[in-house]
Enzyme design. Structure first.
Site, PDB file in Angstrom:
ATOM      1  CG  ASP A  67      84.334  66.000  42.033  1.00 21.22           C
ATOM      2  OD1 ASP A  67      83.475  66.742  41.538  1.00 21.22           O
ATOM      3  OD2 ASP A  67      84.311  65.610  43.216  1.00 21.22           O
ATOM      4  CG  ASP A  97      82.343  70.201  46.673  1.00 20.27           C
ATOM      5  OD1 ASP A  97      82.834  70.834  47.625  1.00 20.27           O
ATOM      6  OD2 ASP A  97      81.465  70.658  45.920  1.00 20.27           O
ATOM      7  CG  ASP A 149      84.643  63.021  46.434  1.00 19.14           C
ATOM      8  OD1 ASP A 149      84.126  63.258  47.545  1.00 19.14           O
ATOM      9  OD2 ASP A 149      84.222  63.527  45.373  1.00 19.14           O
TER      10      ASP A 149
END
Length: 281
Positions: free
Chosen positions: A61, A63, A223
Site C-alpha cells: 500500500d 499511504d 496499514d
C-alpha cells in the site's frame, strides 16, 4: 508530472518524472501534535510468514505504509470538514479519523461523511481535500523508518513488487516520486481504475495478474483495515503497519503479523525464515 497511463504502470521505460524528484527533509517531525502511538504496540509473536515460501513478490500500500501520510490526511479532513460545519462545527479528532476515514476510498467517504450531499458536490469536496493534502505533503512527508533498507533487500533478492492503492492518481504519483521509488515498483495499481476499491480484493488481484505471481507466494504490507481485508480476500497474507492504526484493529482485520516500522526485528526474522524455506509449509 505526466499521469500514469493506466492503473497498471510498468516502470522499465518509466515516463513518470523525467526530472529530478523533490526530496523533503525527512529528519524533520510533523509539528501538529498528531501523536504516533505505534511505539507502544507489542508485536504478535505467535505469527509467522513462513507459509508464503518460496517468496515471489511483495505488494505495498502507499499511504501509511510507505510514508507516514495519515496525519496530513487528518489535518486536511479536519480543517475542511470544520469549514462546512460538519459535526456542528466541532473539529474531528484522531479517533474519528481512524474509525471512519482511514483507508477508505473517496467514493465511500462521500456516503460516510456527506450522505445528504449530491454525489457530484461531495466528490468535488474530496477533490479539494486531496489538493490540500498534496500541498501539505509537498512541504513535509515522513517515510516509514527502515523503508530504504527493505527496498534494497527486495531488489537484491530480485523479488517482484507492486504498489496498490486506494489513493487517487495524483496522490500516488506525488508520494512515490517524493520517496524516490518511481524506479522501484514494476507495477502500480490504482483502485480508482478497478471495478471495486479496497476492501474488495480487485486491486490486489489485478496486481497479482500483472506480476504473474501466486497469492500463496506473495504477501502485502498494509496499514488499514480495508487494505488488510482486500489482501486477505485476494488470498494473501498481510503484514499490518501500526504506524497510526491500533494493533488490535489490524489483527482483528486479519493481519498475520503487526509491526511498527521496517526496522522491527520480528519482521526481519520472518523475512530471513521465508527466504530459507524451499517449499511452502
Amino acid at each position: 508530472m505526466p499521469a500514469l497511463a493506466t492503473s497498471l504502470h510498468l516502470f522499465p521505460n518509466n515516463p513518470i518524472l523525467r526530472t529530478k524528484p523533490y526530496f523533503p527533509n525527512f529528519s524533520s517531525t510533523i509539528p501538529f501534535g498528531f501523536s504516533a502511538s505505534s511505539s507502544s504496540y507489542p508485536i504478535n509473536s505467535n505469527s509467522s510468514l513462513s507459509f508464503v515460501a518460496p517468496l515471489e513478490a511483495i505488494l505495498f500500500d502507499i499511504d501509511g505504509t510507505l510514508c507516514d501520510s495519515d496525519p496530513l490526511h487528518f489535518y486536511a479532513f479536519r480543517d475542511m470538514l470544520q469549514e462546512i460545519g460538519f459535526n456542528d462545527g466541532s473539529p474531528i479528532d484522531e479517533d474519528f479519523f481512524i474509525n471512519n476515514i482511514s483507508g477508505k476510498h473517496n467514493e465511500e467517504l462521500c456516503r460516510v461523511l456527506l450522505p445528504d450531499w449530491e454525489f457530484e458536490k461531495a466528490m468535488n469536496f474530496m477533490v479539494d481535500k486531496e489538493a490540500l493534502f498534496r500541498r501539505l505533503a509537498a512541504e513535509q512527508l515522513e517515510p516509514i523508518s527502515g523503508l530504504e533498507n527493505l527496498c534494497k533487500w527486495v531488489e537484491d533478492l530480485g523479488l517482484k513488487r507492486a504498489a496498490v492503492t486506494n489513493a487517487p492518481r495524483s496522490n500516488a504519483e506525488l508520494l512515490i516520486s517524493m520517496l524516490n521509488l518511481q524506479d522501484f515498483f514494476e507495477v502500480i495499481v490504482l483502485a480508482e481504475e478497478c471495478a471495486r476499491p479496497k476492501p474488495f480484493p480487485d486491486p490486489y488481484l489485478k496486481a497479482l495478474n500483472a506480476l504473474k505471481v501466486a497469492p500463496n507466494h506473495t504477501f502485502v504490507f498494509e496499514d488499514s483495515v480495508s487494505g488488510i481485508k482486500a489482501a486477505n480476500g485476494a488470498g494473501m497474507a498481510a503484514v499490518g503497519m501500526a504506524t497510526r492504526n491500533p494493533e488490535k484493529m489490524l489483527l482483528d482485520a486479519g493481519a498475520t503479523l503487526v509491526i511498527k516500522d521496517y526496522n522491527e526485528p520480528k519482521l526481519w526474522e520472518n523475512l530471513e525464515r521465508v527466504v530459507k524455506e524451499k517449499l511452502p509449509l
